[in-house]
Motif scaffolding. Structure first.
Motif, PDB file in Angstrom:
ATOM      1  N   LYS A  60       0.805  -1.231   0.000  1.00 45.49           N
ATOM      2  CA  LYS A  60       0.000   0.000   0.000  1.00 45.49           C
ATOM      3  C   LYS A  60       0.837   1.281   0.000  1.00 45.49           C
ATOM      4  CE  LYS A  60      -3.647  -2.534   0.064  1.00 45.49           C
ATOM      5  NZ  LYS A  60      -4.018  -3.047  -1.236  1.00 45.49           N
ATOM      6  N   THR A  61       2.127   1.144  -0.190  1.00 43.56           N
ATOM      7  CA  THR A  61       3.051   2.276  -0.277  1.00 43.56           C
ATOM      8  C   THR A  61       4.357   1.765  -0.864  1.00 43.56           C
ATOM      9  OG1 THR A  61       4.063   4.112   0.960  1.00 43.56           O
ATOM     10  CG2 THR A  61       4.025   1.958   2.049  1.00 43.56           C
ATOM     11  N   THR A  62       5.242   2.673  -1.205  1.00 45.29           N
ATOM     12  CA  THR A  62       6.561   2.249  -1.654  1.00 45.29           C
ATOM     13  C   THR A  62       7.361   1.733  -0.464  1.00 45.29           C
ATOM     14  OG1 THR A  62       7.255   4.562  -1.472  1.00 45.29           O
ATOM     15  CG2 THR A  62       6.752   3.751  -3.683  1.00 45.29           C
ATOM     16  N   ILE A  63       8.276   0.822  -0.764  1.00 48.26           N
ATOM     17  CA  ILE A  63       9.136   0.265   0.283  1.00 48.26           C
ATOM     18  C   ILE A  63      10.604   0.425  -0.125  1.00 48.26           C
ATOM     19  CG2 ILE A  63       7.408  -1.404   1.089  1.00 48.26           C
ATOM     20  CD1 ILE A  63       9.032  -3.585  -0.438  1.00 48.26           C
ATOM     21  N   PRO A 100      13.349  -9.916   7.099  1.00 51.22           N
ATOM     22  CA  PRO A 100      12.102 -10.521   7.589  1.00 51.22           C
ATOM     23  C   PRO A 100      10.857  -9.652   7.466  1.00 51.22           C
ATOM     24  CG  PRO A 100      13.857 -10.726   9.229  1.00 51.22           C
ATOM     25  CD  PRO A 100      14.349  -9.809   8.161  1.00 51.22           C
ATOM     26  N   HIS A 101      11.026  -8.344   7.276  1.00 51.63           N
ATOM     27  CA  HIS A 101       9.862  -7.459   7.223  1.00 51.63           C
ATOM     28  C   HIS A 101      10.164  -6.310   6.268  1.00 51.63           C
ATOM     29  CE1 HIS A 101       6.682  -4.728   8.635  1.00 51.63           C
ATOM     30  NE2 HIS A 101       6.107  -5.818   9.129  1.00 51.63           N
ATOM     31  N   PRO A 102       9.193  -5.885   5.441  1.00 50.58           N
ATOM     32  CA  PRO A 102       9.421  -4.761   4.535  1.00 50.58           C
ATOM     33  C   PRO A 102       9.601  -3.445   5.295  1.00 50.58           C
ATOM     34  CG  PRO A 102       7.118  -5.396   4.480  1.00 50.58           C
ATOM     35  CD  PRO A 102       7.825  -6.413   5.330  1.00 50.58           C
ATOM     36  N   VAL A 103      10.211  -2.479   4.610  1.00 52.75           N
ATOM     37  CA  VAL A 103      10.444  -1.149   5.179  1.00 52.75           C
ATOM     38  C   VAL A 103       9.666  -0.125   4.347  1.00 52.75           C
ATOM     39  CG1 VAL A 103      12.162   0.619   5.693  1.00 52.75           C
ATOM     40  CG2 VAL A 103      12.729  -1.806   6.019  1.00 52.75           C
ATOM     41  N   PRO A 104       8.443   0.222   4.761  1.00 52.83           N
ATOM     42  CA  PRO A 104       7.698   1.255   4.038  1.00 52.83           C
ATOM     43  C   PRO A 104       8.428   2.593   4.114  1.00 52.83           C
ATOM     44  CG  PRO A 104       6.255   0.026   5.521  1.00 52.83           C
ATOM     45  CD  PRO A 104       7.668  -0.360   5.864  1.00 52.83           C
ATOM     46  N   CYS A 143      15.899  -6.282   9.069  1.00 52.35           N
ATOM     47  CA  CYS A 143      17.110  -6.866   8.492  1.00 52.35           C
ATOM     48  C   CYS A 143      17.918  -7.503   9.612  1.00 52.35           C
ATOM     49  CB  CYS A 143      17.944  -5.793   7.789  1.00 52.35           C
ATOM     50  SG  CYS A 143      19.502  -6.384   7.080  1.00 52.35           S
ATOM     51  N   ILE A 144      18.391  -8.711   9.358  1.00 49.88           N
ATOM     52  CA  ILE A 144      19.389  -9.325  10.230  1.00 49.88           C
ATOM     53  C   ILE A 144      20.543  -9.744   9.321  1.00 49.88           C
ATOM     54  CG2 ILE A 144      17.895 -10.052  12.128  1.00 49.88           C
ATOM     55  CD1 ILE A 144      17.735 -12.805  10.847  1.00 49.88           C
ATOM     56  N   ALA A 145      21.752  -9.513   9.783  1.00 52.68           N
ATOM     57  CA  ALA A 145      22.906  -9.788   8.930  1.00 52.68           C
ATOM     58  C   ALA A 145      24.140 -10.075   9.771  1.00 52.68           C
ATOM     59  CB  ALA A 145      23.180  -8.586   8.022  1.00 52.68           C
TER      60      ALA A 145
END
Length: 153
Positions: A60-63, A100-104, A143-145
């Motif tokens: 519903k938005t750019t990520i 693991p999760h998007p960043v809007p 993010c995990i790295a």
């Protein structure tokens, strides 16, 4: 602002294996930064740069690009640690990266890092850092790295 941990050399770095540093200050992801990253990498997928189309998409938005989020680690790292008394430190790569999760766009991110291991190698020492980048108000990390650096005495 997070206090910068200053290591006084490789022995001090080794003495801090297992310690976690952070979190950093919050950093806001803007559409301008996402667009600049798209231009720098050539990744202009619509979920990142087409604001109108993204409103109809799954988020519903750019990520932000996952690799953009990963690329913030050097900025976050400068807020957390520094090694004095050495010739240089260089990026050696990464062993594991997950998003693991998007960043809007509009999200605020911050990071913490755990010094997982310091191993002697021919030119100095290789440090393994386990990074976690989180978004404000989101339970899962974004993010995990495991990032690797080489420190030359």
């Amino acid at each position: 602002m997070a206090e910068v941990k200053v290591f006084t050399g490789i022995d001090d770095l080794k003495a801090n294996v297992g310690n976690t540093f952070g979190p950093t200050d919050w950093f806001q992801v803007t559409q301008e930064a996402v667009n600049q990253f798209a231009d720098a990498t050539g990744d202009h997928q619509w979920i990142h740069v087409d604001v109108e189309k993204a409103k109809q998409g799954p988020f519903k938005t750019t990520i932000a690009h996952g690799f953009m989020t990963l690329s913030l680690i050097p900025m976050f790292g400068s807020q957390l640690t520094r090694v004095d008394g050495v010739k240089m430190g260089v990026n050696y790569g990464c062993d594991k990266v997950r998003f693991p999760h998007p960043v809007p766009v509009g999200s605020k991110l911050r990071a913490s890092a755990t010094l997982a291991e310091v191993t002697d190698i021919a030119m100095g020492s290789r440090a393994s850092w386990d990074w976690t980048i989180e978004a404000e108000g989101v339970e899962k990390p974004v993010c995990i790295a495991r990032m690797l650096s080489v420190v030359v005495p």
